[in-house]
Scaffold this motif. Structure first.
Motif, mmCIF file in Angstrom:
data_model
loop_
_atom_site.group_PDB
_atom_site.id
_atom_site.type_symbol
_atom_site.label_atom_id
_atom_site.label_comp_id
_atom_site.label_asym_id
_atom_site.label_seq_id
_atom_site.Cartn_x
_atom_site.Cartn_y
_atom_site.Cartn_z
ATOM 1 N N LYS B 212 0.649 -1.082 -0.147
ATOM 2 C CA LYS B 212 -0.042 0.017 0.183
ATOM 3 C C LYS B 212 0.877 1.129 -0.119
ATOM 4 O O LYS B 212 0.432 2.297 -0.666
ATOM 5 N N ASP B 213 1.901 1.201 0.778
ATOM 6 C CA ASP B 213 2.636 2.475 1.054
ATOM 7 C C ASP B 213 3.441 2.743 -0.433
ATOM 8 O O ASP B 213 3.427 3.897 -0.888
ATOM 9 N N ILE B 214 3.916 1.790 -1.008
ATOM 10 C CA ILE B 214 4.574 2.018 -2.000
ATOM 11 C C ILE B 214 3.675 2.405 -3.199
ATOM 12 O O ILE B 214 3.862 3.398 -3.963
ATOM 13 N N ARG B 215 2.703 1.863 -3.317
ATOM 14 C CA ARG B 215 1.619 1.928 -4.217
ATOM 15 C C ARG B 215 1.195 3.464 -4.220
ATOM 16 O O ARG B 215 1.183 4.115 -5.267
ATOM 17 N N LYS B 216 0.993 4.045 -3.113
ATOM 18 C CA LYS B 216 0.292 5.218 -2.859
ATOM 19 C C LYS B 216 1.410 6.353 -3.381
ATOM 20 O O LYS B 216 1.223 7.521 -3.670
ATOM 21 N N LYS B 217 2.788 6.053 -2.900
ATOM 22 C CA LYS B 217 4.093 6.984 -3.436
ATOM 23 C C LYS B 217 4.307 7.059 -4.885
ATOM 24 O O LYS B 217 4.704 7.819 -5.492
ATOM 25 N N LEU B 218 3.768 5.831 -5.598
ATOM 26 C CA LEU B 218 4.250 5.851 -6.830
ATOM 27 C C LEU B 218 3.688 7.089 -8.080
ATOM 28 O O LEU B 218 2.526 7.597 -7.602
ATOM 29 N N PRO B 219 4.578 7.509 -8.769
ATOM 30 C CA PRO B 219 4.175 8.934 -9.454
ATOM 31 C C PRO B 219 2.799 8.490 -10.376
ATOM 32 O O PRO B 219 2.874 7.276 -11.014
ATOM 33 N N ARG B 220 1.930 9.097 -10.547
ATOM 34 C CA ARG B 220 0.734 8.728 -11.399
ATOM 35 C C ARG B 220 0.838 9.458 -12.769
ATOM 36 O O ARG B 220 1.393 10.634 -12.968
ATOM 37 N N HIS B 221 0.337 8.889 -13.566
ATOM 38 C CA HIS B 221 0.451 9.581 -15.021
ATOM 39 C C HIS B 221 -0.823 9.586 -15.646
ATOM 40 O O HIS B 221 -1.827 8.816 -15.398
ATOM 41 N N ASN B 222 -1.013 10.477 -16.634
ATOM 42 C CA ASN B 222 -2.037 10.768 -17.719
ATOM 43 C C ASN B 222 -1.622 9.583 -18.728
ATOM 44 O O ASN B 222 -0.767 9.045 -18.632
ATOM 45 N N LYS B 223 -2.458 9.812 -19.791
ATOM 46 C CA LYS B 223 -2.190 8.806 -20.900
ATOM 47 C C LYS B 223 -0.900 9.371 -21.569
ATOM 48 O O LYS B 223 -0.672 10.504 -21.434
ATOM 49 N N LYS B 224 -0.192 8.380 -22.061
ATOM 50 C CA LYS B 224 0.954 8.653 -22.676
ATOM 51 C C LYS B 224 0.883 9.182 -24.143
ATOM 52 O O LYS B 224 0.179 8.661 -24.785
ATOM 53 N N GLU B 225 1.307 10.404 -24.229
ATOM 54 C CA GLU B 225 1.363 10.850 -25.800
ATOM 55 C C GLU B 225 2.362 10.390 -26.650
ATOM 56 O O GLU B 225 3.656 10.605 -26.314
ATOM 57 N N ILE B 226 1.971 9.851 -27.725
ATOM 58 C CA ILE B 226 2.936 9.511 -28.700
ATOM 59 C C ILE B 226 2.885 10.027 -29.992
ATOM 60 O O ILE B 226 1.636 9.959 -30.403
#
Lengths: 87, 451
Positions: B212-226
């Motif tokens: 849980k702790d690691i999951r919360k700290k993970l950077p969140r992203h939008n959709k990836k633009e390619i």
């Protein structure tokens, strides 16, 4: 790939994807895909007649089926643009 | 050699090229997992040895050409061998030129093949007299390879210290399986451990998602633009010597020669070491990445071909990672082939040359053309319609199945354990090359430690 070009211009979209192996995924979708693929692949192997190499072949077919199902029900988390070459 | 046999060889080469062009594009198809069983079936079905060899050569060339596609577009290795290229391919993907990676890698593959075929034949005849000595010291060679590659990493002491514990983990699981009867005592679990090391980094990340702790700290992203730059389709048959510039051809050729000479080493390790060394002085990131992936692909192709041909022609025992893995059915597939009666004993030098030439020319002709011409269409299709989740799922499913196949349910836990340790080691900088060499050297290393 540390940051994604600062605050995104896309409005109202909650940032909910995480990066695994150089591409972004949604944790819930990932879980669904892992479960589907595990069932189809291992399932294919287990229901196959017990004469080698049939289990392996059934398993590989199961893997492909699982892959197709996941691809159909899960949307890629990418926006894709084709651009004309500049020069 | 009669015309019918030649026709059979050509048919086998075409079948191999078509089948493995498709399989190669599928991400995460481990070479051993996809090549060994099919080859085994052909051997057991009683095809002529020379036809089987033609098929196998065509299959590896085609597979090596197309497995660059998933690397370039998704950063998922199309096979174990393309894992080291991920980082560089990602640079090109980030700059919007994933199709450039594909063309550079495929051209590198072609150069690797062209260099490896004649060189392997020469090298095989040179080392044939030394066959007995080399065979006796294969374990020491693998162990030496692990130490050498460990010394080449950034954190060399960490890498060196990790060799013995990692070997103990591998042998510990094998002895456990023997002890509780999960596998017969003459069966050494290999393929699934190999795969476990390969997906170690992903498994580690999946485990972290459960925290849980690691999951919360993970950077969140939008959709990836390619964004992908459109380029015009080249007319006529693509020429690998035009796709690569002079310097790239130079380093690719050099890397390919090294790949042939080090046929007995883990190709992944050599790929990392040489690819980085040859490209590290190039400043421009796009050029550096292009240089790295073309020479890496040349090397893996060359190492694959020599890893198959040299032990097959000179030794008759599978003394290279390629021969132990994907090519194992060519050496040992009872009751048709045994270590005393396999392709090494059944085919003459001219048989080897004809089979290799037919196999590689047909595979290059077909697969290189498809890969270069349609790389952009393939890219566009995959980006738009194939979710990354499905690729990870596919890989995960295959690992589960192969784990189960090797030693039953218990081995799924065993492989997860190996993946977890391998993933941590990998994150700390102990690369695949060191880990694979340890996998090969583990039985000998542990017996030496016991004394």
């Amino acid at each position: 790939m540390v940051n994604d070009s600062g605050p995104s211009s896309e409005k109202n979209e909650v940032k909910e994807n995480v990066e695994i192996w150089e591409d972004v995924v949604n944790i819930k979708d990932l879980l669904i895909s892992l479960i589907i693929s595990s069932i189809t692949t291992l399932g294919g192997y287990l229901i196959a007649p017990d004469t080698p190499p049939k289990p392996l072949i059934f398993g590989l077919i199961g893997a492909i089926i699982g892959f197709i199902i996941s691809s159909v029900i899960i949307k890629p988390k990418r926006t894709f643009q084709m651009m004309d070459e500049e020069k | 050699m009669d015309a019918i046999l030649i026709m059979e060889m050509i048919a086998a080469a075409i079948a191999g090229a078509v089948l493995y062009t498709v399989i190669g594009i599928a991400p995460g198809t481990d070479e051993t997992a996809v090549l060994a069983p099919v080859t085994l079936v052909l051997v057991l079905a009683g095809f002529e040895p020379i036809v089987i060899l033609t098929f196998f050569i065509s299959a590896i060339v085609a597979k090596k050409l197309t497995d660059s596609i998933p690397v370039a577009i998704a950063g998922i290795p199309g096979g174990v061998m393309s894992a080291p290229m991920v980082e560089h391919a990602m640079v090109l993907k980030k700059h919007g030129v994933p199709d450039l990676s594909i063309r550079k890698m495929a051209s590198g593959s072609v150069i690797g093949t062209i260099i490896a075929v004649p060189m392997s034949l020469v090298l095989a005849s040179l080392i044939a007299p030394l066959a007995d000595v080399i065979t006796d010291y294969s374990n020491q060679i693998f162990f030496g390879g692990a130490v050498f590659l460990a010394l080449m990493t950034k954190n060399r002491i960490l890498a060196l210290v990790s060799i013995v514990p990692f070997a103990l983990l591998i042998q510990g699981l094998r002895h456990l399986y023997w002890g509780i009867g999960a596998v017969p005592e003459d069966t050494t679990v290999f393929t699934s451990f190999f795969l476990g090391i390969t997906i170690g980094p992903v498994i580690l990340k999946l485990f972290e998602l459960l925290n849980k702790d690691i999951r919360k700290k993970l950077p969140r992203h939008n959709k990836k633009e390619i964004r992908v730059n459109k380029h015009k389709v080249e007319k006529g048959f693509p020429n690998p010597f035009k796709i690569l510039d002079k310097k790239e051809i130079g380093t690719t050729s050099f890397a390919s020669v090294m790949g042939v000479l080090t046929f007995f080493m883990s190709p992944v390790g050599m790929t990392i070491f040489l690819g980085e060394t040859l490209s590290s002085r190039v400043k421009d990131p796009i050029k550096r990445a292009a240089r790295a992936i073309s020479s890496m692909d040349g090397l893996t192709n060359a190492a694959y071909i020599s890893g198959t041909l040299v032990p097959l022609i000179a030794l008759g025992v599978p003394l290279s990672p390629t021969a132990i893995g994907p090519g194992s059915a060519l050496f040992n597939a009872p009751p048709v082939f045994t270590l005393e009666n396999n392709l090494h004993h059944l085919l003459s030098m001219s048989d080897f040359i004809i089979a290799t030439v037919i196999g590689s020319i047909i595979a290059i002709g077909f697969t290189f053309y498809i890969t270069i011409k349609y790389s952009q269409q393939i890219c566009a299709f995959v980006f738009k319609y194939i979710p990354h989740e499905a690729m990870l799922g596919l890989f995960f499913g295959l690992v589960l199945m192969l784990s189960f196949m090797d030693a039953g349910w218990i081995n799924i836990g065993g492989v997860l354990l190996i993946s977890l340790v391998a993933g941590i080691l990998h994150r700390w900088g102990v690369n695949y090359g060191v880990q694979f060499m340890v996998l090969y050297a583990a039985p000998w290393l542990v017996s030496v430690l016991v004394g």
